[in-house]
Design an enzyme around this catalytic site. Structure first.
Site, PDB file in Angstrom:
ATOM      1  N   LYS A 192     -10.649  -1.265   9.936  1.00 55.66           N
ATOM      2  CA  LYS A 192     -10.715  -2.429   9.036  1.00 55.66           C
ATOM      3  C   LYS A 192     -11.213  -3.659   9.776  1.00 55.66           C
ATOM      4  O   LYS A 192     -11.366  -4.719   9.193  1.00 55.66           O
ATOM      5  CB  LYS A 192      -9.330  -2.693   8.445  1.00 55.66           C
ATOM      6  CG  LYS A 192      -8.787  -1.494   7.663  1.00 55.66           C
ATOM      7  CD  LYS A 192      -8.404  -1.824   6.260  1.00 55.66           C
ATOM      8  CE  LYS A 192      -8.123  -0.562   5.482  1.00 55.66           C
ATOM      9  NZ  LYS A 192      -6.798  -0.554   4.868  1.00 55.66           N
ATOM     10  N   HIS A 228       0.872  -1.178   0.000  1.00 57.08           N
ATOM     11  CA  HIS A 228       0.000   0.000   0.000  1.00 57.08           C
ATOM     12  C   HIS A 228       0.914   1.234   0.000  1.00 57.08           C
ATOM     13  O   HIS A 228       2.006   1.194   0.562  1.00 57.08           O
ATOM     14  CB  HIS A 228      -0.822  -0.064   1.292  1.00 57.08           C
ATOM     15  CG  HIS A 228      -1.926   0.928   1.419  1.00 57.08           C
ATOM     16  ND1 HIS A 228      -1.708   2.245   1.723  1.00 57.08           N
ATOM     17  CD2 HIS A 228      -3.266   0.784   1.314  1.00 57.08           C
ATOM     18  CE1 HIS A 228      -2.873   2.877   1.806  1.00 57.08           C
ATOM     19  NE2 HIS A 228      -3.841   2.006   1.550  1.00 57.08           N
ATOM     20  N   ASP A 275       3.105  -4.486   8.050  1.00 62.96           N
ATOM     21  CA  ASP A 275       1.860  -3.721   7.955  1.00 62.96           C
ATOM     22  C   ASP A 275       0.717  -4.735   8.008  1.00 62.96           C
ATOM     23  O   ASP A 275       0.466  -5.453   7.045  1.00 62.96           O
ATOM     24  CB  ASP A 275       1.877  -2.931   6.639  1.00 62.96           C
ATOM     25  CG  ASP A 275       0.519  -2.346   6.279  1.00 62.96           C
ATOM     26  OD1 ASP A 275      -0.459  -2.567   7.023  1.00 62.96           O
ATOM     27  OD2 ASP A 275       0.450  -1.668   5.235  1.00 62.96           O
ATOM     28  N   CYS A 314      -4.646   2.221  -3.887  1.00 59.07           N
ATOM     29  CA  CYS A 314      -3.448   2.752  -3.207  1.00 59.07           C
ATOM     30  C   CYS A 314      -2.251   1.819  -3.373  1.00 59.07           C
ATOM     31  O   CYS A 314      -1.413   1.711  -2.458  1.00 59.07           O
ATOM     32  CB  CYS A 314      -3.683   3.007  -1.718  1.00 59.07           C
ATOM     33  SG  CYS A 314      -4.935   4.228  -1.377  1.00 59.07           S
ATOM     34  N   GLN A 360      -4.374  -5.113   6.684  1.00 57.34           N
ATOM     35  CA  GLN A 360      -5.293  -5.927   5.893  1.00 57.34           C
ATOM     36  C   GLN A 360      -5.405  -7.356   6.420  1.00 57.34           C
ATOM     37  O   GLN A 360      -6.341  -8.072   6.086  1.00 57.34           O
ATOM     38  CB  GLN A 360      -4.807  -5.946   4.428  1.00 57.34           C
ATOM     39  CG  GLN A 360      -5.857  -6.248   3.415  1.00 57.34           C
ATOM     40  CD  GLN A 360      -7.033  -5.301   3.461  1.00 57.34           C
ATOM     41  OE1 GLN A 360      -8.167  -5.745   3.578  1.00 57.34           O
ATOM     42  NE2 GLN A 360      -6.789  -4.007   3.391  1.00 57.34           N
TER      43      GLN A 360
HETATM   44  C1  LIG Z   1      -5.852   0.259   4.730  1.00 56.34           C
HETATM   45  C2  LIG Z   1      -4.432  -0.059   4.629  1.00 56.34           C
HETATM   46  C3  LIG Z   1      -3.446   0.855   4.994  1.00 56.34           C
HETATM   47  C4  LIG Z   1      -3.770   2.255   5.448  1.00 56.34           C
HETATM   48  O1  LIG Z   1      -4.512   2.260   6.615  1.00 56.34           O
HETATM   49  P1  LIG Z   1      -5.107   3.638   7.187  1.00 56.34           P
HETATM   50  O2  LIG Z   1      -6.133   3.193   8.146  1.00 56.34           O
HETATM   51  O3  LIG Z   1      -5.676   4.373   6.009  1.00 56.34           O
HETATM   52  O4  LIG Z   1      -3.973   4.367   7.818  1.00 56.34           O
HETATM   53  C5  LIG Z   1      -2.129   0.469   4.887  1.00 56.34           C
HETATM   54  N1  LIG Z   1      -1.789  -0.743   4.457  1.00 56.34           N
HETATM   55  C6  LIG Z   1      -2.701  -1.668   4.104  1.00 56.34           C
HETATM   56  C7  LIG Z   1      -2.263  -3.006   3.640  1.00 56.34           C
HETATM   57  C8  LIG Z   1      -4.050  -1.351   4.162  1.00 56.34           C
HETATM   58  O5  LIG Z   1      -4.964  -2.249   3.800  1.00 56.34           O
END
Ligand SMILES: *Cc1c(COP(=O)(O)O)cnc(C)c1O
Length: 416
Positions: A235, A132, A209, A374, A212
């Site tokens: 999420k 992302h 990260d 993104c 997701q």
């Molecule tokens: C949604 C997402 C982000 C960004 O998260 P925010 O809540 O917008 O800060 C970063 N990485 C991944 C893999 C995502 O799905």
């Protein structure tokens, strides 16, 4: 046939009951019952969490860690209990290793800022091609400031990372590796255990990260031995504007504060200010108090259903949708292995722009995401402008997938 049905876990999963917990799923959009398949962008919020948010503002809204008065103490206790729930969920060793942030983006920027004072121009950092933009741009800024070199772990046609290339990129110059646990654009579950182990062998630290992955997989940060792990509450059935950074205590201690302000200090004078200990050093200013408490409630809600049950049921939805979608002529699915994916399908139809198909679906009450999600480097890899992305949650049903498939067939007829 009887045999096949007995294997169908969707029959025992109480989805109709679960759906009733989500007021928004009862509404109509453009005259049709809402079918919400944009869960990878944000999830919906159950009444149990909405009630906690209302209760906070109705009964104990107050600033935390400061007042001696009763409401401030109730709010502080509730906020710290939420931190403890999050610690327990991710099995962090200490609750102060859980730093509240505004979400994943903020958490990654916090670490990138911290490492800006710890890297030099001989150092290398590795980022994956599946990221992302949130897990790309902060590191580019860090590299610009430090002169460190950013190298990219390439991806393969099937949407997985090229692990042979990863092995070759790793060296004793590598200081940091950033990879998402699950790709938001394709749903790929990355082999983070292997990535963490190999990175540690050359002395590099790893940030995963988890934005997701967190709605689908319960990560155990100690078992993974991960250095940093980031999530966003929105999420996973919580509100927007709140998330956490998990970091190992000794690494968090090495990093300077990200922002200065109230709450993050031990003592302030114009001659010298000393910083508070963890987690407060990284929590300047009044935080999203209600959001943090609601994040804890969202975890409670998801545990009441069970992460294993969620994963099994969602995989069933993924397999079903993949089968049905593949039957439509001219479909191209990106990221193909259903056993290494969460319930995300990114796809296109030959000769049809994703945006046009998405617009027709919206007229029929079906919410999907279209575009680059993104993650432009992934789109560049496939040489496409974007995809249609349907991302499922445990409150979705096969009947809803049937509605989407019929709508897609209709859209395809109208557009080709
Ligand atoms: C949604 C997402 C982000 C960004 O998260 P925010 O809540 O917008 O800060 C970063 N990485 C991944 C893999 C995502 O799905």
């Amino acid at each position: 046939m009887a045999n096949k049905q007995s294997l169908d876990t969707t029959l025992s999963f109480p989805v109709e009951k679960i759906k009733k917990d989500f007021p928004i799923l009862q509404r109509e959009v453009n005259g049709h019952p809402l079918v919400y398949f944009d869960n990878a962008a944000t999830s919906q919020t159950p009444q149990q969490v909405i009630d906690v948010i209302a209760d906070y503002y109705q009964n104990y809204n107050a600033n935390i860690h400061r007042g001696v008065h009763t409401l401030s103490q109730i709010a502080t206790d509730a906020y710290e209990q939420a931190r403890e729930k999050i610690r327990a969920h991710f099995n962090a060793n200490k609750s102060y290793e859980i730093i509240f942030t505004a979400g994943t983006t903020h958490a990654i920027n916090l670490v990138a800022n911290g490492y800006t004072s710890l890297l030099s121009k001989e150092d290398e950092v590795l980022v994956s091609a599946l990221e992302h933009h949130s897990n790309i741009v902060p590191w580019q800024i860090m590299c610009e400031k430090t002169g460190a070199t950013l190298k990219v772990i390439p991806m393969l046609e099937n949407g997985e990372l090229d692990m042979l290339a990863f092995d070759q990129l790793l060296s004793n110059k590598t200081k940091l590796v950033f990879v998402n646990h699950v790709s938001n654009a394709l749903g790929t579950i990355n082999p983070i255990e292997e990535i963490i182990k190999k990175a540690h062998q050359v002395g590099a630290k790893v940030l995963i990260d988890g934005a997701q992955a967190a709605p689908h997989i319960q990560a155990d940060v100690q078992a993974l031995d991960v250095d940093f792990y980031t999530v966003s509450a929105h999420k996973m059935c919580g509100p927007t504007g709140v998330g956490v950074l998990y970091g190992k205590e000794e690494l968090l201690n090495l990093m300077p504060p990200y922002q200065g302000g109230g709450e993050m200090i031990a003592e302030v004078s114009f001659e010298k200010t000393t910083y508070a200990g963890l987690p407060h050093k990284f929590e300047a200013g009044t935080p999203n108090i209600c959001g943090g408490i609601a994040f804890g409630a969202a975890l409670d809600y998801m545990h009441s259903i069970g992460f294993d049950n969620i994963a099994t049921y969602e995989n069933e939805l993924l397999v079903y949708a993949t089968e049905k979608l593949s039957e439509i002529e001219g479909t191209r699915i990106f990221g193909t292995s259903t056993d290494k994916k969460t319930a995300v399908i990114s796809f296109n139809f030959e000769g049809i722009h994703p945006y046009d198909a998405g617009t027709i679906l919206d007229k029929l009450g079906i919410a999907v995401r279209t575009g680059h999600h993104c993650a432009q480097p992934i789109m560049d890899f496939y040489a496409i402008p974007g995809t249609i992305r349907a991302s499922f949650a445990f409150y979705n049903t096969k009947a809803e997938i049937d509605l989407m498939i019929n709508a897609l067939k209709k859209a395809k007829m109208m557009l080709s």
